[in-house]
Design an enzyme around this catalytic site. Structure first.
Site, PDB file in Angstrom:
ATOM      1  CD  GLN A 123     -11.548  -2.915 -13.164  1.00  0.00           C
ATOM      2  OE1 GLN A 123     -11.646  -2.459 -14.425  1.00  0.00           O
ATOM      3  NE2 GLN A 123     -11.928  -4.220 -12.966  1.00  0.00           N
ATOM      4  NE  ARG A 172     -10.760  10.513   0.595  1.00  0.00           N
ATOM      5  CZ  ARG A 172     -10.848  11.812   0.975  1.00  0.00           C
ATOM      6  NH1 ARG A 172     -11.149  12.159   2.139  1.00  0.00           N
ATOM      7  NH2 ARG A 172     -10.876  12.630   0.059  1.00  0.00           N
ATOM      8  CD  GLU A 212      25.361  -1.537   1.583  1.00  0.00           C
ATOM      9  OE1 GLU A 212      26.205  -1.486   2.461  1.00  0.00           O
ATOM     10  OE2 GLU A 212      25.167  -0.720   0.595  1.00  0.00           O
TER      11      GLU A 212
END
Lengths: 378, 90
Positions: free
Chosen positions: A278, A267, A241
């Protein structure tokens, strides 16, 4: 050393990715048990519910790394991480131990499990036994050909829709962790009482509940492995798992990263793409770095499993790296999406809610770090 | 590896890893490790890792049980027995 996936692995990943994208294109996280079951059937039709089971039991016979790649593709193209988690937990912590340690009678469940018709839940956690599983209080008292189970499990994933519970109970109280035995308990048995779905913060497509065993008579043929081997079986299933299940989160991070790149290149603010700042581009660079380093650790842990080596430190490092990267990247994604990320429609807040529990389930980060540190000689 | 070689290495590992070095010298070869919860789920995993990495012994899952991990003597017998089994094809 070869860091390349084989052509077959790449082909299989692409195939699962495409199938999941097509099958789950319109799918949204749902909590209605009937709808969740239908989603499971879709996952099963792609083979996701039985990947690592042998072909004779309806599976594809994949190893740990290939199973991880399949789950990564699942998480890459399905936004319902609760479904990804539930299917993976069913396969890795339930079907694997039934296959590897079950009697012929118990293994009769596997075909249904691989087909998604028989859904399984892992019943270990109790109110007073989380990380320290040796503290469980559920008992299994032998009486000839059967055991009588008595006790309550506090958090069983898939429980409201489960047909069988891989259940851990004390058979020898004096033997501590090695006095635990494992059973595949069909839900239809008298004395299995499943509570209502537990309200949760995330992973809502995976329904969870408390499960109580009241004077529940389980035939001995449903015991997995020898009496007292439940602790070792549980650890083995957790190795699967912690390795494979968390690959689903690699897929989520890959999808999330693409969404963030798309968002920040579309955007525009102050006359330019926000990706041109940056502060934004470096945030994305760090997200990518976390994803790729976590991926390497997870692939290596799974590769070791395929070599027959259950390396505690490697698995703990992979689990910790993936879970912490998933949380950190989701917080970054929220920041990059701004106010729209806070709204439900963008799906970013759901990703964050789905990632937060990763540092808790399958062994907390604290326990994983303890294992890593102590293995280092501390 | 013989029993005499294995036993002190396992004893030292358990003392140093799980009992802070056993400063009072209480750990014996018959100390009930499971009953006293020296070997819990986490320590069992670490011990198995030690056996695999340091003593080069892979303990089969079927052999991880209370009888074989009851105390240092039983663990040492198990490990010694596993190292005595000829490698496949040898």
């Amino acid at each position: 050393m070869d860091f390349e996936l084989s052509p077959l692995q790449r082909e299989r990943y692409a195939g699962i990715n495409a199938a999941v994208a097509e099958r789950f294109a319109e799918h949204e996280t749902c909590t209605d048990p009937e709808l969740v079951r239908l989603a499971w059937k879709d996952a099963a039709s792609i083979g996701l519910t039985g990947m690592c089971l042998p072909e004779e039991h309806g599976g594809a016979g994949l190893g740990a790394l290939d199973t991880a790649l399949g789950l990564e593709a699942f998480g890459r193209s399905c936004s319902d991480m609760g479904l990804v988690f539930g299917v993976a937990a069913h396969l890795l912590s339930c079907a694997v131990p039934v296959w590897e340690f079950g009697t012929d009678a118990a293994r009769e469940l596997l075909a249904g499990m691989a087909a998604g018709d028989v859904i399984a839940g892992n019943a270990m956690t109790e109110d007073e036994a989380g990380s320290d599983v040796g503290r469980i209080r559920t008992t299994a008292k032998g009486s000839g050909d059967a055991y009588v189970l008595e006790g309550e499990k506090s958090f069983v994933s898939n429980a409201p829709i489960a047909d069988v519970f891989v259940t851990y109970a004390v058979t020898d109280p004096a033997a501590g962790f090695l006095g635990i035995s494992a059973f595949a308990v069909p839900r239809e048995l008298d004395g299995v009482v499943v509570g209502p779905p537990l309200p949760k913060m995330g992973l809502n497509g995976c329904l969870a509940a408390r499960v109580r065993f009241e004077d529940c008579v389980v035939p001995a043929r449903y015991r997995l492995g020898a009496e007292g081997s439940g602790g070792a079986i549980f650890q083995h299933s957790m190795a699967w798992e912690r390795g494979c299940l968390f690959a689903g989160y690699l897929g989520l991070m890959e999808r999330q990263l693409a969404e963030c790149v798309g968002r920040t290149t579309r955007r525009r603010q102050f006359g330019r793409k926000i990706a041109g700042f940056q502060a934004v581009s470096h945030r994305i660079a760090r997200m990518r770095q976390r994803l790729e380093s976590a991926r390497l650790l997870l692939y290596r842990a799974c590769w070791l499993l395929d070599q027959g080596r259950t390396d505690v430190g490697a698995i703990a490092m992979a689990k910790t790296a993936v879970s912490e990267a998933a949380v950190a990247n989701s917080l970054d994604a929220m920041q990059l999406f701004g106010a729209s990320g806070y709204l439900a429609d963008a799906g970013i807040e759901e990703q964050l809610r789905d990632c937060l529990p990763t540092t808790v389930f399958s062994g907390t980060t604290e326990i994983q770090l303890e294992l890593i540190a102590r293995e280092a000689g501390l | 590896m013989t029993l005499d070689e294995v036993t002190p290495r396992i004893r030292t590992f358990i003392a140093e890893s799980f009992l802070d070095g056993d400063p009072k010298g209480e750990l014996t070869e018959s100390t009930p490790l499971l009953e006293w919860e020296v070997l819990n789920s986490m320590n069992s995993a670490l011990l198995l890792n030690f056996l695999r990495e340091e003593l080069r012994v892979e303990v089969p899952l079927a052999s991880i049980n209370a009888a074989n991990f009851r105390d240092i003597t039983s663990i040492s017998k198990l490990v010694s027995g596993l190292t005595a089994v000829p490698a496949e094809g040898a």
